[in-house]
Scaffold this motif. Sequence first.
Motif, PDB file in Angstrom:
ATOM      1  N   ALA A  49      -0.140  -3.332   7.588  1.00 22.90           N
ATOM      2  CA  ALA A  49      -0.019  -1.885   7.784  1.00 22.90           C
ATOM      3  C   ALA A  49      -1.303  -1.162   7.436  1.00 22.90           C
ATOM      4  O   ALA A  49      -1.639  -0.144   8.042  1.00 22.90           O
ATOM      5  CB  ALA A  49       1.128  -1.320   6.946  1.00 22.90           C
ATOM      6  N   ASN A  50      -2.023  -1.656   6.442  1.00 20.88           N
ATOM      7  CA  ASN A  50      -3.351  -1.125   6.132  1.00 20.88           C
ATOM      8  C   ASN A  50      -4.213  -2.246   5.579  1.00 20.88           C
ATOM      9  O   ASN A  50      -3.743  -3.380   5.404  1.00 20.88           O
ATOM     10  CB  ASN A  50      -3.275   0.083   5.180  1.00 20.88           C
ATOM     11  N   THR A  51      -5.466  -1.941   5.305  1.00 18.43           N
ATOM     12  CA  THR A  51      -6.419  -2.996   4.971  1.00 18.43           C
ATOM     13  C   THR A  51      -6.091  -3.721   3.675  1.00 18.43           C
ATOM     14  O   THR A  51      -6.462  -4.882   3.503  1.00 18.43           O
ATOM     15  CB  THR A  51      -7.841  -2.413   4.869  1.00 18.43           C
ATOM     16  N   GLU A  52      -5.406  -3.048   2.749  1.00 18.63           N
ATOM     17  CA  GLU A  52      -5.127  -3.659   1.451  1.00 18.63           C
ATOM     18  C   GLU A  52      -3.941  -4.628   1.499  1.00 18.63           C
ATOM     19  O   GLU A  52      -3.760  -5.414   0.579  1.00 18.63           O
ATOM     20  CB  GLU A  52      -4.869  -2.571   0.400  1.00 18.63           C
ATOM     21  N   ARG A  53      -3.123  -4.546   2.530  1.00 20.65           N
ATOM     22  CA  ARG A  53      -1.946  -5.417   2.650  1.00 20.65           C
ATOM     23  C   ARG A  53      -2.309  -6.553   3.595  1.00 20.65           C
ATOM     24  O   ARG A  53      -2.215  -6.414   4.822  1.00 20.65           O
ATOM     25  CB  ARG A  53      -0.743  -4.618   3.127  1.00 20.65           C
ATOM     26  N   ILE A  54      -2.724  -7.660   3.029  1.00 21.17           N
ATOM     27  CA  ILE A  54      -3.457  -8.695   3.747  1.00 21.17           C
ATOM     28  C   ILE A  54      -2.505  -9.705   4.392  1.00 21.17           C
ATOM     29  O   ILE A  54      -1.742 -10.384   3.701  1.00 21.17           O
ATOM     30  CB  ILE A  54      -4.407  -9.434   2.784  1.00 21.17           C
TER      31      ILE A  54
END
Length: 450
Positions: free
Chosen positions: A358-363
């Motif tokens: 969903a975003n860059t931090e959720r890998i």
Amino acid sequence: MRLASLLPLALAASFACAQMPEATTTVLQHARLIDGNGGTPMADATLVLRGRNIAAINPAKLPAGATIVDLSGKTVMPSIISDHSHLGQIQDGKGGAGLYTRENLLNQLAQWQAYGVDTIVSLGLNDPTVFYPMRAEAHTGTLPGADFFGADRGIGVPNGAPPTPAQPGPYRPATPEEARAAVREMVARHTDLIKVWVDDFHGTMPTKMSPAIYGAVIDEAHRYNVRVAAHVFYQADAKQLVRDGIDILAHGVRDTPVDDEFIALLKQHGTWYIATLDLDEATYLWAQHPAIMDTPFFQHAVSPGLAAHFTDPAWRDKVNGNTQTVEQSKAALAQNKANLKRLVDAGVNVGFGTDSGANTERIPGFAEHRELHLSVEAGLSPMQAITLATKNAAAEMKLTDRGIIAPGKRADLLVLDADPSQDIDNTQTIRAVWHNGKQVSGPVTSFEPR
């Protein structure tokens, strides 16, 4: 019988798929077996794979002419299923519009699979022109990488969640009839689910979705036997959604402890619940550079652009300096953990997902192993956590062909160097991933993200 060892460890997934012969029958011998049902692991098990499926476990006689793979000292478990992820929202450390491309989706699906996640559900924000043709390929097994399902574009409201530059983005109906029309369009494309974003993202959005809108979505979707998943945060919203017939709560309740009324509602309606513990932790953890970031298991999930993002001092200072958001996220995670433990103990239908992608931090890929770790921190046993990520995750999506290791099920398997029933972080000791009865990757150190 022909003898074969695991494919060379340095093979990439795509090379493995191309080079491995189309063996009619393969036998995996001498493995510790975790079948996904939650029972005691089986020592020295033998699995017979025929085509894409599991043909037998511990047969009295091995089939003639089979390829034999010796897994002495290894553990085999079902591959992981994520019921809440997202395709096409990030690429090499960046988010934004224009990322929902075939090439990017192939890279993401390869990464999930390299980390042992053989099936994902892309829960909204999908571009139908790309999603549906690729889904068809994935289901037939002709598309490399993880198999996937999804919730089409999903439904938000004007000036409400989700705050995304993705195109075409979600439908944003202003009236119940507009909401019903959006549902019909997605149903006509044969979406697997409908997604609604209900809450206001910690009060950062000016508008929440009204019960009139999501009630119309649920009613219209159910007319066509399509289930609905909801993005939620608050227990009050979750209760009303369950009363109105929501099928899946796509995030955990994080504002208050779940109460007896909520538990009774979930059980009465058979509603599925996904905690997504990793979601809140990922908002702050990587800016603090925990020791896990220095491990190969983490580093091989991080593309060059994402690595630069994580080491950017300005980004780290911004995250760490926003103490209110950090403390809010930590409190939400703690509440989410406590609620997950209570709901599992109460016998509620609990699936598995992370909001990865969903975003860059959720890998992608790594997030699923972190979710297992956090689930055990919440008080679940390693076997309970594994069952959520395999058997339960399949049951939530009504996927009767996967999620457990049994005759007739798909041979989607993780081969591990160590036993995760003793330490959940041993799911990170990936030796090989099998998909549709074939080995498709080796250790994650052979994978290079893009």
